[in-house]
Write a protein that holds these residues in place. Structure first.
Motif, PDB file in Angstrom:
ATOM      1  N   LEU A  68       0.924  -1.310  -0.084  1.00 19.49           N
ATOM      2  CA  LEU A  68      -0.053   0.112  -0.055  1.00 19.49           C
ATOM      3  C   LEU A  68       0.952   1.162  -0.074  1.00 19.49           C
ATOM      4  O   LEU A  68       1.933   1.478   0.821  1.00 19.49           O
ATOM      5  N   ARG A  69       0.899   2.287  -1.001  1.00 17.07           N
ATOM      6  CA  ARG A  69       0.989   3.495  -0.985  1.00 17.07           C
ATOM      7  C   ARG A  69       0.379   4.338  -0.859  1.00 17.07           C
ATOM      8  O   ARG A  69      -0.611   4.566  -1.749  1.00 17.07           O
ATOM      9  N   LEU A  70       0.594   5.714  -0.013  1.00 14.31           N
ATOM     10  CA  LEU A  70      -0.094   6.916  -0.045  1.00 14.31           C
ATOM     11  C   LEU A  70       0.736   7.982  -0.109  1.00 14.31           C
ATOM     12  O   LEU A  70       1.895   8.042   0.250  1.00 14.31           O
ATOM     13  N   THR A  71       0.429   8.718  -1.119  1.00 15.93           N
ATOM     14  CA  THR A  71       1.223  10.203  -1.398  1.00 15.93           C
ATOM     15  C   THR A  71       0.107  11.371  -1.392  1.00 15.93           C
ATOM     16  O   THR A  71      -0.755  11.101  -1.978  1.00 15.93           O
ATOM     17  N   THR A  72       0.805  12.383  -1.240  1.00 17.53           N
ATOM     18  CA  THR A  72      -0.281  13.570  -1.194  1.00 17.53           C
ATOM     19  C   THR A  72       0.633  14.882  -1.390  1.00 17.53           C
ATOM     20  O   THR A  72       1.826  14.874  -0.968  1.00 17.53           O
TER      21      THR A  72
END
Length: 117
Positions: A68-72
């Motif tokens: 899982l990867r989250l980027t903002t």
């Protein structure tokens, strides 16, 4: 939103959906992601992880991990889910017969129709 990113590996088990929810909530808090966005991302990722776990059972090779990867950045949030299982292309499934009576349709959105009456 404040810029940032996170990458983590998940076990291939349904209990991981709870962990995904916690990760998304905390990531959202750390990076000032609006609550509505956090809710929608949690809902989407819950569905994706659940589908990977449920539909990968019995596949050869089996799925060993989910990433899982989250980027903002200041205006956007990206969520990416990757697994090491077999590829699935929904376009390879037969087109569902939407005119068929409900008792002849498969539950859960499957494109396959039931042969049992």
């Amino acid at each position: 939103m404040r810029p940032g990113s996170l990458s983590t590996k998940l076990n291939v088990h349904l209990r991981e959906t709870e962990l995904v929810g916690k990760i998304v909530r905390e990531f959202g808090q750390w990076h000032d992601v609006p609550e509505q966005t956090v809710f929608l991302v949690k809902l989407s990722l819950d569905e994706l992880v659940t589908n990977i776990v449920v539909h990968s059972a019995g596949q050869i090779p089996c799925v060993r991990e989910i990433v899982l990867r989250l980027t903002t950045n200041q205006h956007e949030l990206w969520a990416e889910v990757e697994d090491d299982g077999c590829a699935f292309n929904p376009l390879d499934l037969p087109i569902p017969d939407v005119a068929a009576p409900l008792q002849e349709r498969s539950p859960g959105g499957s494109a396959f129709t039931s042969s049992a009456a």
